[in-house]
Design an enzyme around this catalytic site. Sequence first.
Site, mmCIF file in Angstrom:
data_model
loop_
_atom_site.group_PDB
_atom_site.id
_atom_site.type_symbol
_atom_site.label_atom_id
_atom_site.label_comp_id
_atom_site.label_asym_id
_atom_site.label_seq_id
_atom_site.Cartn_x
_atom_site.Cartn_y
_atom_site.Cartn_z
ATOM 1 N N LYS A 1 -11.955 0.188 5.314
ATOM 2 C CA LYS A 1 -12.294 -0.583 4.132
ATOM 3 C C LYS A 1 -13.416 -1.585 4.460
ATOM 4 O O LYS A 1 -14.497 -1.165 4.786
ATOM 5 C CB LYS A 1 -11.027 -1.237 3.576
ATOM 6 C CG LYS A 1 -9.788 -0.302 3.566
ATOM 7 C CD LYS A 1 -9.912 0.854 2.601
ATOM 8 C CE LYS A 1 -8.820 1.907 2.774
ATOM 9 N NZ LYS A 1 -7.460 1.445 2.687
ATOM 10 N N ASP B 1 -0.828 -7.114 7.514
ATOM 11 C CA ASP B 1 -1.837 -6.115 7.159
ATOM 12 C C ASP B 1 -2.951 -6.870 6.439
ATOM 13 O O ASP B 1 -2.866 -7.191 5.266
ATOM 14 C CB ASP B 1 -1.235 -5.022 6.262
ATOM 15 C CG ASP B 1 -2.281 -3.961 5.874
ATOM 16 O OD1 ASP B 1 -3.494 -4.247 5.957
ATOM 17 O OD2 ASP B 1 -1.873 -2.858 5.467
ATOM 18 N N TYR C 1 0.849 -1.193 0.000
ATOM 19 C CA TYR C 1 0.000 0.000 0.000
ATOM 20 C C TYR C 1 0.892 1.254 0.000
ATOM 21 O O TYR C 1 1.824 1.353 0.803
ATOM 22 C CB TYR C 1 -0.908 -0.025 1.233
ATOM 23 C CG TYR C 1 -1.735 1.226 1.377
ATOM 24 C CD1 TYR C 1 -2.754 1.506 0.479
ATOM 25 C CD2 TYR C 1 -1.475 2.134 2.388
ATOM 26 C CE1 TYR C 1 -3.502 2.665 0.589
ATOM 27 C CE2 TYR C 1 -2.221 3.297 2.514
ATOM 28 C CZ TYR C 1 -3.231 3.558 1.609
ATOM 29 O OH TYR C 1 -3.965 4.709 1.721
HETATM 30 C C1 LIG Z 1 -6.140 1.948 3.058
HETATM 31 C C2 LIG Z 1 -5.072 1.048 3.505
HETATM 32 C C3 LIG Z 1 -4.205 1.409 4.558
HETATM 33 C C4 LIG Z 1 -4.308 2.763 5.237
HETATM 34 O O1 LIG Z 1 -5.486 2.908 5.960
HETATM 35 P P1 LIG Z 1 -6.255 4.314 6.193
HETATM 36 O O2 LIG Z 1 -7.470 3.894 6.923
HETATM 37 O O3 LIG Z 1 -6.505 4.911 4.858
HETATM 38 O O4 LIG Z 1 -5.348 5.173 7.010
HETATM 39 C C5 LIG Z 1 -3.248 0.493 4.939
HETATM 40 N N1 LIG Z 1 -3.112 -0.710 4.332
HETATM 41 C C6 LIG Z 1 -3.913 -1.077 3.308
HETATM 42 C C7 LIG Z 1 -3.723 -2.409 2.678
HETATM 43 C C8 LIG Z 1 -4.912 -0.218 2.859
HETATM 44 O O5 LIG Z 1 -5.691 -0.572 1.845
#
Ligand SMILES: *Cc1c(COP(=O)(O)O)cnc(C)c1O
Length: 367
Positions: free
Chosen positions: A193, A168, A96
């Site tokens: 998300k 993650d 990311y």
């Molecule tokens: C969006 C995202 C992030 C960051 O998260 P935010 O809520 O935008 O701060 C980190 N890792 C992945 C895989 C993401 O899609």
Amino acid sequence: MKDTELAQIGITEDQTGAIANPIYLSTAFQHAGLGQSTGFDYTRTKNPTRSHFEVAFSKLEGGQASFATASGMASIQLVCSLFKPKDEILVSYDLYGGTFRLFQYYEEQYNIHFKYVHFENYEEVINAISPQTKALFIEPISNPLMIEIDLEPYYTLAKEHGFLTIIDNTFLTPYLSTPLKHGADIVLHSATKYIGGHNDVLAGVVTVKDPDLVQKFELLHNMIGATLSPFDSYLLQRGLKTLHLRIERAQENARRLAEKCRTLDGIEEVLYSGQTGMLSLRLKTDINVDKLLRHTDICRFAESLGGTETLITFPYTQTHVDMPDHEKESRGIDEHLVRLSIGVEAYEDIESDLIQALHKSREGVIQ
Ligand SMILES: *Cc1c(COP(=O)(O)O)cnc(C)c1O
């Protein structure tokens, strides 16, 4: 995971009989006397609405404790706080963009080293290990190339060497994968998300099971202070109740669309892991991406994922804008790559929207 558990997650059991949880906005909590506390003192440290979400989420993950933060990046920063100058972390090469940017900053500012490796190539990872290596930071489905990583060998490797494995898990969520149950040490999500699921709350969550890590994160979470607000904690918990329905539907839509896209003329390559609603398309060079993004109607040109609406993103200038061009090119993130987060609309509507937009965006077609 049981659908019933999700549908009824964190249901209130107070004396009112309320089904939906109350939102405790209070930042301060009264004490009966010196040395006495209800368990709540000050909201940065602990808040009943946030705790409700955290306890429920940690149970889903098979963890001991979860820590809800103000964004996914705040979760990653919280995890970074565990490391010291000269520590080295092996990181997914296809990552990311915001995480890449934060790691670069930590490298320059705090001399923590981030070494980028392809976790799909075990030998390469083994060769990258040094005496300074302290952790592995893995996105199990890479972004935006959708390469799926087999995590099991890394749990074993990490145990042998005493590394932390940090996952993650934003794309998969505990509905599709619970890494803590299989040997991971730290699991984090951008809850903005799939967890929130409605494109209306920015949040992150870190979950751990080891008592030592629980204690460290209790300290750090309160000390740094990027904790999630009560209202947003409520929204996350509400979103979780339909996680199973949303993921199943988005995944089914994405599977069908991936299959269809492999037969479409304007598409060079379909990048899909077979799981989740996340799908990337490498377009043929005669497709004008700008036109495509202007002509989609159902698939909205916006930068996020995991919501009920289908979104289409252009990683080159959006999620990965801060990655230098040569880094992007070497990762295959070029000006012909678009990423779709498939939503829960009727499949036929998504398919026909993409097909009509592809048709209108061929070079030479005048609109
Ligand atoms: C969006 C995202 C992030 C960051 O998260 P935010 O809520 O935008 O701060 C980190 N890792 C992945 C895989 C993401 O899609």
